[in-house]
Design a protein around this motif. Structure first.
Motif, PDB file in Angstrom:
ATOM      1  N   SER A 179       0.851  -1.194   0.000  1.00 42.67           N
ATOM      2  CA  SER A 179       0.000   0.000   0.000  1.00 42.67           C
ATOM      3  C   SER A 179       0.885   1.242   0.000  1.00 42.67           C
ATOM      4  N   ARG A 181       1.239   5.600   0.872  1.00 36.81           N
ATOM      5  CA  ARG A 181       0.753   6.748   1.640  1.00 36.81           C
ATOM      6  C   ARG A 181       1.423   8.018   1.122  1.00 36.81           C
ATOM      7  N   ASP A 327      -8.021   1.582  -3.419  1.00 40.25           N
ATOM      8  CA  ASP A 327      -8.166   1.139  -2.034  1.00 40.25           C
ATOM      9  C   ASP A 327      -6.829   1.002  -1.311  1.00 40.25           C
ATOM     10  N   LYS A 328      -5.752   0.871  -2.048  1.00 40.11           N
ATOM     11  CA  LYS A 328      -4.436   0.694  -1.422  1.00 40.11           C
ATOM     12  C   LYS A 328      -3.625   1.988  -1.386  1.00 40.11           C
ATOM     13  N   VAL A 329      -4.262   3.096  -1.671  1.00 41.38           N
ATOM     14  CA  VAL A 329      -3.564   4.385  -1.691  1.00 41.38           C
ATOM     15  C   VAL A 329      -4.236   5.344  -0.721  1.00 41.38           C
ATOM     16  N   THR A 330      -3.454   5.887   0.205  1.00 42.85           N
ATOM     17  CA  THR A 330      -3.932   6.921   1.134  1.00 42.85           C
ATOM     18  C   THR A 330      -3.376   8.254   0.652  1.00 42.85           C
TER      19      THR A 330
END
Length: 408
Positions: A179, A181, A327-330
């Motif tokens: 993921s 961030r 969904d895997k990126v903030t």
């Protein structure tokens, strides 16, 4: 983006995973501290030359730069990976654990270096871009003072190996592996070091009234320092003051002459940074004076804040979403009280520093960096290499320049 053009996918790097693991484990077995990264730098230089890069060594003492120009594209991109280890005794018990007692890759720089080497090989083989790629393999990120980023910049990094934007990554324990961030603007704190030397008057432990006990003075300073944040800063202002070292005495029946404290200070605001400095200096002298001791304070400004530029951050977020899914990126991560000397590079060029999850769902259930039990997650090697590859392909895509020109 040109939808008909294919850019790098994680699947393109999965076949290289065994080789990447072998490289990472070799680097992990042979950790080298700041400005001692001779073997690591030699390995990096050898790999880059093998892939077809123009290689320059000795940049910022032990740094390595690989340059690859493809086509006639006018744009250039820089990507940085750090190479140094930490003075920690490894306790992982892994088959590839450090072979040098007292040194280990406890921050994942072995993984950062390997991910970039994986991207370097893929990009040299596919050449699916037009422009200039600069790969900065940096020493001494952990040095704290006179760090590798500053050394490379002083050595003419951006004049000799120019780029339009610069990018870097760090692993993030407590977030799922693979993921990403991000945060535009201020992301990681400024970091300063404070060295406090207390001079008292030594004596016999049975006659404390005839001495000036620097242990007592130091203890009073430690407790008083807790008020610097709680009673001088607004509650919403992120500030950390940590006493990491307290040294005094060698025998239980002797009151020593002196004591030493070493502090780490983290801030996100220039005015607050200066205020904290002055408050610590004033408080230390006041406490020492009250006991009849003296104190010397050496306050050293360290790394500045990591401040990501908006356009480059938005672009990197877009690439990450394409690669691993939304969904895997903030895109708007929390502020981090950790610090990074990549901040110096961001003062020179626009760019983005991002985080890749190292495993776990929270910081409480993950082994943090700078811990004797830490290890970089090998599952990230093809993911990180694919991200860097796709970022370069997208940044140096001729269609991107054409679209920008058409919009003018």
């Amino acid at each position: 983006m040109n939808d008909t053009k294919r850019f790098c996918e994680i699947s393109d790097l999965e076949g290289a995973a065994p080789e990447l693991r072998a490289v990472r484990h070799h680097i992990h077995e042979h950790p080298e501290l700041a400005y001692e990264e001779l073997e690591t730098a030699a390995l990096v230089a050898h790999k880059l030359e093998e892939y077809g890069y123009q290689v320059t060594t000795g940049v910022g003492r032990t740094g390595v730069v690989g340059t690859l120009k493809v086509g006639e594209g006018p744009r250039s991109i820089g990507i940085r990976a750090d190479m140094d280890a930490l003075p920690i005794v490894e306790a992982t018990g892994l088959p590839y654990a450090s072979k040098t007692h007292g040194k280990m890759h406890a921050c994942g720089h072995d993984g950062h270096t390997t991910m970039l080497l994986g991207a370097a090989r893929y990009l040299a083989a596919t050449r699916n871009f037009s422009g200039t790629l600069q790969l900065y393999f940096q020493p001494a990120e952990e040095h704290g003072i006179d760090s590798g980023a500053r050394a490379m910049i002083r050595d003419g990094l951006f004049e000799r190996f120019p780029c339009d934007a610069v990018f870097g990554v760090h692993n993030h324990p407590g977030a799922p592996a693979g993921s990403f961030r991000f945060r535009s603007g201020a992301f990681m704190s400024a970091s300063d070091k404070v060295f406090i030397d207390i001079q008292g008057k030594g004596g016999h432990a049975s006659r404390p009234h005839l001495a000036v006990d620097p242990v007592m003075v130091g203890s009073s300073i430690v407790m008083a320092l807790q008020t610097v944040v709680s009673r001088n800063m607004p509650p919403q202002e992120p500030v950390v003051v940590t006493v990491g070292v307290f040294k005094a005495g060698i025998a239980s029946n002797v009151i020593p002459d002196s004591a030493r404290l070493e502090l780490s200070v983290r801030t996100f605001n220039a005015a607050v940074r200066d205020k904290i400095r002055q408050r610590i200096i004033d408080l230390v002298h006041a406490q020492a004076d009250s006991y009849g001791a003296t104190a010397k304070v050496d306050y050293v400004y360290g790394y500045p804040m990591v401040v990501n530029t908006p356009d480059e951050t938005a672009f990197a977020i877009e690439v990450a979403r394409e690669l691993v899914g939304v969904d895997k990126v903030t895109p708007h991560s929390d502020l981090l009280m950790g610090s990074e000397d990549f901040a110096f590079m961001l003062q020179e060029r626009p760019g983005c520093f991002l985080r890749i999850g190292n495993g776990g769902t929270s910081e409480e259930d993950a082994c943090m960096v700078h811990n004797p039990g830490y290890d970089f997650n090998d599952a990230n090697l093809p993911v990180g290499a694919a991200f860097w590859s796709r970022l370069v392909e997208r940044f140096l895509d001729p269609a991107r320049d054409s679209a920008a020109g058409a919009a003018l």
